[in-house]
Design a protein around this motif. Structure first.
Motif, PDB file in Angstrom:
ATOM      1  N   LEU A  41       0.347  -1.536  -0.606  1.00  0.00           N
ATOM      2  CA  LEU A  41      -0.178   0.018  -0.158  1.00  0.00           C
ATOM      3  C   LEU A  41       0.988   1.590  -0.137  1.00  0.00           C
ATOM      4  N   CYS A  42       1.662   1.501   0.879  1.00  0.00           N
ATOM      5  CA  CYS A  42       2.390   2.655   0.761  1.00  0.00           C
ATOM      6  C   CYS A  42       3.443   2.584  -0.339  1.00  0.00           C
ATOM      7  N   VAL A  43       4.182   1.470  -0.828  1.00  0.00           N
ATOM      8  CA  VAL A  43       5.020   1.695  -1.894  1.00  0.00           C
ATOM      9  C   VAL A  43       3.834   2.483  -3.374  1.00  0.00           C
ATOM     10  N   MET A  44       2.798   1.621  -3.468  1.00  0.00           N
ATOM     11  CA  MET A  44       1.925   1.852  -4.455  1.00  0.00           C
ATOM     12  C   MET A  44       1.986   3.345  -4.287  1.00  0.00           C
ATOM     13  N   LEU A  45       1.048   3.898  -2.726  1.00  0.00           N
ATOM     14  CA  LEU A  45       0.945   5.208  -2.745  1.00  0.00           C
ATOM     15  C   LEU A  45       2.121   6.409  -3.055  1.00  0.00           C
ATOM     16  N   TYR A  46       3.498   5.893  -2.769  1.00  0.00           N
ATOM     17  CA  TYR A  46       4.948   6.484  -2.571  1.00  0.00           C
ATOM     18  C   TYR A  46       5.071   7.050  -3.744  1.00  0.00           C
ATOM     19  N   LEU A  47       4.765   5.576  -5.063  1.00  0.00           N
ATOM     20  CA  LEU A  47       4.831   6.175  -6.270  1.00  0.00           C
ATOM     21  C   LEU A  47       4.591   7.352  -7.071  1.00  0.00           C
TER      22      LEU A  47
END
Lengths: 413, 351
Positions: free
Chosen positions: A135-141
């Protein structure tokens, strides 16, 4: 633009380009193999060793080494170190490409890549650390994409004037995006370490600790700072003609400032690693061969670069800071490999242990080459190492404002 | 104590997230399995290593036939593990101190009460059924293999040679067959000729195991493996030799897997809540510092200017005064000279 073409044609058959072409060719062949014959045909993964270097290097190291994005933008926009402004764009671009390639590498590694959005759109498993990472990696991307987009919009804005307005809106969101980026980075950098909390029986006690998430987060800051120094050195060498006077005049200051930061963070990291050993009373393991390997990591790749950074700052020695940055980056890679591969499954019989196949290494190399190529493509076209002349004023409006205020006063009397 | 209580609460929260629909459902309780759930008791002192359980499992689950037939016992000469085509295997352990002959041990999914695989799965593909079995749902699995990292018993296997639709393969305790009424007991249990495997309610199996240990105290170690390992498993083991000698981990501890990550997961919302406060605070402090510095600079400049201005005026005034004085002196001198000359002329005229 037309002047670029002859130069491109001239340089097409350089040894460097031929090597890159070869890597892409091999990568394409292995890609075809992966998606027709399965993971078993190209990797040495097994039922005992389900995660190989595509996780250790492409995911864990990729994310850690892309930490320059959040550290640099936080230093500049949150901590008010405006002298580092020229270092933000290269760092954001690196982070954006780094995270994109992490996602790209996962397409190879997971069994059914088109299902990667499933945790968010079909069925969520919030009790999983991996859910949090995803979730965090997707949002941060997405955050990184927006943070990077002004560079692209300035480049395209020359042709399409309407894009300039979009750029203005995005630039106004800088502080919000930076803070959101730091929050997301704190979460997923630490969660990558937390992934291994569930397997205390598989990871060697010297590397297993309930502080793993903290270790991963703190070391990512050191990794981010060091990557900015290391990359700055490389860019200075190969992209010098793309840099403007501001970048060049700030460059040495950025190196020394980040060296000071890295020395501090590494010192803190060293201390909390010692605290971890003490808390679990793992001192006796230091006398084993695993202990020797642990000390190589802790003394050679944490304490040593920490000392070198501190010396570099004291002596104002740029070369020493650069050497320290390379050692730190290698140390982070070593740490991620130790946690996820070397000290993971340490109790398995030697015959059951994992070693990557040449094809796994080739795909990782292919992905890194892809990243460097895209970085080159973007930074030689878009305003990354220089401020776009049309937008320069806007960026420094605040600065001009004070100047204007001062002048009438000084001549008013 | 505070930290312990805190972590305990976090653990309860994590367990709630893993096992029940509401994150707030679990209080300060210890989960001991779904009431009335089923399990299997394996008795290593009764197992003769005939591999009929392997054959039974293979048949009821429709798995591919192995290269060597099930009555070929030479496969026991090497240590094996389960794979994507084998849900269960039996291994032979020779020359164990204190044992008269070889001892056999069956290996399959232990169907944990609080499974690591289910806790680790980011699409909740695994479920711990009320009947006891841990099942896997193909329709959501992404194939990330984190379940395989998480499982302390190294049970889940992966179809590495399937390019696009690889499945996680593991023992289901014959859940689908039992639920559909096709089977009364799991395939392996039904095939066992020596009652080394017994299927039943887990609570009763534990009682039965204790009775055996009590009745034949020389035959068994006073320990039921699986009663507490990793928070307890549906599969239980009795043995006359140390479990370590049968390739079973004795250092797994009794903490259920979800508790291992619940603390870290619980810190996530805290970061989301506190970091903005901290970061905006740092930003605001810096901005204010900049502003004050700027104001002070401007003030200093203004003061310097005023002072310079005053100095100049003062100097000017003094110069003016001096000039006036000089002028006056000059006039006086000129007048004096003129008077002196007039007096001289007067005396000359008088002569």
């Amino acid at each position: 633009m037309s002047t670029d073409n002859p130069a491109v044609k001239k340089s097409l058959y350089t040894p460097f380009n031929i090597m890159v072409g070869l890597i892409f060719l091999v990568g394409a062949v292995i890609t075809a193999l992966r998606f027709t014959k399965g993971l078993g045909a190209v990797t040495n993964l097994s039922d005992n060793n389900p995660w190989g270097i595509w996780i250790s290097f492409d995911l864990l190291c990729g994310v850690a080494l892309a930490a320059g994005g959040y550290t640099t933008s936080a230093a500049c926009y949150v901590f008010g170190l405006k002298r580092y402004h020229s270092a933000v764009r290269p760092a954001i671009l690196t982070a954006f490409l780094g995270y994109s390639l992490v996602g790209f590498a996962l397409l190879y590694d997971v069994g059914r890549p088109w299902r990667l959005p499933y945790p968010f759109i079909v069925q969520s498993g919030p009790s999983s650390v991996l859910f949090e990472v995803g979730l965090c990696v997707m949002l941060y991307l997405n955050v990184l994409f927006i943070e990077w987009s002004p560079a692209a919009l300035e480049w395209l804005g020359v042709k399409w004037q309407g894009l300039k307005k979009v750029r203005t809106v995005i630039v106004k969101m800088t502080l919000g995006l930076t803070i959101f980026g730091v929050i997301l980075s704190t979460m997923h950098q630490s969660s990558l370490g937390a992934l291994y909390l569930i397997a205390p029986s598989k990871l060697h006690p010297l590397w297993y600790s309930s502080y793993l998430p903290v270790y991963f987060f703190v070391s990512s800051i050191a990794a981010g700072l060091s990557m900015v120094i290391f990359e700055g050195t490389l860019s200075h060498h190969y992209l010098h003609d793309k840099m403007d006077a501001t970048y060049l005049s700030e460059h040495d200051g950025v190196t020394m400032g980040f060296a000071k930061g890295a020395a501090l963070v590494l010192a803190g990291y060293f201390l909390i690693k010692v605290v971890g050993i003490t808390m679990d009373n793992n001192w006796h393991y230091l006398a084993t061969k695993w202990g020797a390997w642990f000390l190589v990591e802790l003394l050679g790749f944490v304490a040593l670069p920490c000392f070198l950074y501190a010396m570099a700052v004291r002596e104002k020695n740029l070369l020493m800071a650069r050497v320290a940055s390379v050692i730190t980056v290698l140390g982070i890679v070593l740490n991620r490999f130790n946690v996820s591969l070397v000290a993971f499954n340490w109790q398995l019989a030697p015959a059951d242990r994992y070693f990557p196949s040449w094809m796994e290494i080739a795909i990782s190399l292919y992905i890194v080459t892809l990243g460097v190529s895209i970085f080159w493509f973007i930074s030689s076209r878009m305003p990354i190492f220089y401020e776009h002349p049309q937008f320069k004023e806007h960026e420094t409006a605040e600065f001009h404002e004070h100047k204007l205020k001062k002048h009438p006063q000084s001549f008013g009397h | 104590m505070l930290r312990r209580t805190f972590l305990g609460l976090l653990g309860a929260a994590g367990m709630g997230a893993a096992l029940s629909k509401s994150a707030l459902a679990a209080g300060n309780q210890h989960f001991t399995g779904h009431p009335g759930s089923f399990g299997v008791l394996f008795d290593a002192t009764r197992c003769i290593g005939c591999r009929r359980c392997e054959a039974g499992c293979n048949q009821v689950n429709g798995l591919p036939r192995p290269a060597k037939p099930f009555d070929d016992l030479s496969v026991l000469d090497v240590k094996r593990r389960t794979d994507a085509k084998t849900y269960t295997i039996v291994n032979r352990y020779d020359k164990i101190p204190g044992a008269a002959g070889p001892v056999f041990r069956k290996f399959q999914c232990n169907h944990c009460l609080e499974p690591a695989c289910a806790s680790a799965c980011f699409v909740r593909a695994f479920s711990k059924t009320a009947q006891g079995a841990v099942t896997w749902d193909e329709s959501v699995c992404v194939g990330c293999r984190y379940c395989m990292i998480a499982c302390p018993f190294e049970v889940p296997t992966f179809e590495y040679n399937e390019p696009l639709t690889p499945r996680i393969m593991k023992c289901t305790m014959c859940y689908p067959q039992i639920m559909s009424g096709q089977l009364m007991v799991p395939g392996c249990v039904g095939a066992c000729p020596t009652e080394a495997l017994v299927y039943g309610k887990r609570d009763r199996l534990i009682t039965a195991a204790r009775e055996r240990i009590y009745k034949y105290s020389g035959r068994y170690l006073d320990y039921i493996y699986g009663e507490h390992e990793m928070g307890g498993t549906s599969w239980l083991y009795l043995s006359g030799v140390p479990f370590k000698a049968l390739g079973m981990r004795e250092d797994l501890g009794v903490t259920p897997a979800p508790e291992l990550t619940s603390g870290a997961l619980a810190s996530v919302p805290i970061v989301a809540g506190l970091w903005p406060v901290l970061l905006i605070g740092i930003y605001a402090v810096n901005k204010r510092k900049d502003k004050i510095a700027r104001e002070e600079r401007l003030q200093a400049v203004a003061e310097a200017l005023t002072k310079a201005h005053a100095d100049t005026e003062h100097k000017l005034e003094r110069a003016k005064t001096k000039a006036e004085a000089d002028q006056k002196a000059a006039i006086e001198k000129a007048v004096k000279n003129a008077l002196e000359e007039a007096a001289k002329a007067e005396t000359q005229e008088g002569d």
